[in-house]
Design an enzyme around this catalytic site. Sequence first.
Site, PDB file in Angstrom:
ATOM      1  N   HIS A 167      -3.800  -7.100   3.742  1.00 36.53           N
ATOM      2  CA  HIS A 167      -3.081  -5.564   3.589  1.00 36.53           C
ATOM      3  C   HIS A 167      -4.151  -5.041   2.495  1.00 36.53           C
ATOM      4  O   HIS A 167      -3.917  -5.331   1.429  1.00 36.53           O
ATOM      5  CB  HIS A 167      -1.760  -5.683   3.285  1.00 36.53           C
ATOM      6  CG  HIS A 167      -1.045  -4.465   3.280  1.00 36.53           C
ATOM      7  ND1 HIS A 167       0.152  -4.196   4.382  1.00 36.53           N
ATOM      8  CD2 HIS A 167      -1.098  -3.278   2.804  1.00 36.53           C
ATOM      9  CE1 HIS A 167       0.340  -3.004   4.213  1.00 36.53           C
ATOM     10  NE2 HIS A 167      -0.085  -2.272   3.342  1.00 36.53           N
ATOM     11  N   HIS A 221      -5.361  -3.308  -0.398  1.00 34.88           N
ATOM     12  CA  HIS A 221      -4.498  -2.807  -1.750  1.00 34.88           C
ATOM     13  C   HIS A 221      -5.649  -2.833  -2.547  1.00 34.88           C
ATOM     14  O   HIS A 221      -6.751  -3.431  -2.947  1.00 34.88           O
ATOM     15  CB  HIS A 221      -3.505  -3.864  -2.085  1.00 34.88           C
ATOM     16  CG  HIS A 221      -4.049  -5.460  -2.132  1.00 34.88           C
ATOM     17  ND1 HIS A 221      -4.392  -6.201  -1.081  1.00 34.88           N
ATOM     18  CD2 HIS A 221      -4.198  -6.224  -3.101  1.00 34.88           C
ATOM     19  CE1 HIS A 221      -4.990  -7.288  -1.322  1.00 34.88           C
ATOM     20  NE2 HIS A 221      -5.016  -7.319  -2.875  1.00 34.88           N
TER      21      HIS A 221
END
Length: 114
Positions: free
Chosen positions: A99, A101
């Site tokens: 994800h 980040h």
Amino acid sequence: MSDCVFCKIIAGEIPSEKVYEDDEILMFHDINKSAPVHILCVPKIHIDSLNDLNLNHENIKYAARILEKIPEIAKSFGISGGYRVITNIGEDGGQSVKHLHFHVIGGRKLGYLG
């Protein structure tokens, strides 16, 4: 994504120590910090990595919002004079959570990464 730890944090299924939140992004303290200040910055939509951003797609606004907010957050933690922003991409790049980040790391003198 149902098995994504950051999606679960965003949904409130896993607790986090929030630093900042709005409709598009969430910033919270990393539980495995590598410096006195270690903040994770994530978009509230699932984007696998920086490789999946597209300037002609709406998802770019989430990364732009994170990058826009980082200097303000750094200042609020007293590290605006020097800090590091890192995003790991893919397994070989050290990305452990799929994800997008960004790590904001500071609060001590950081070594050269040359």
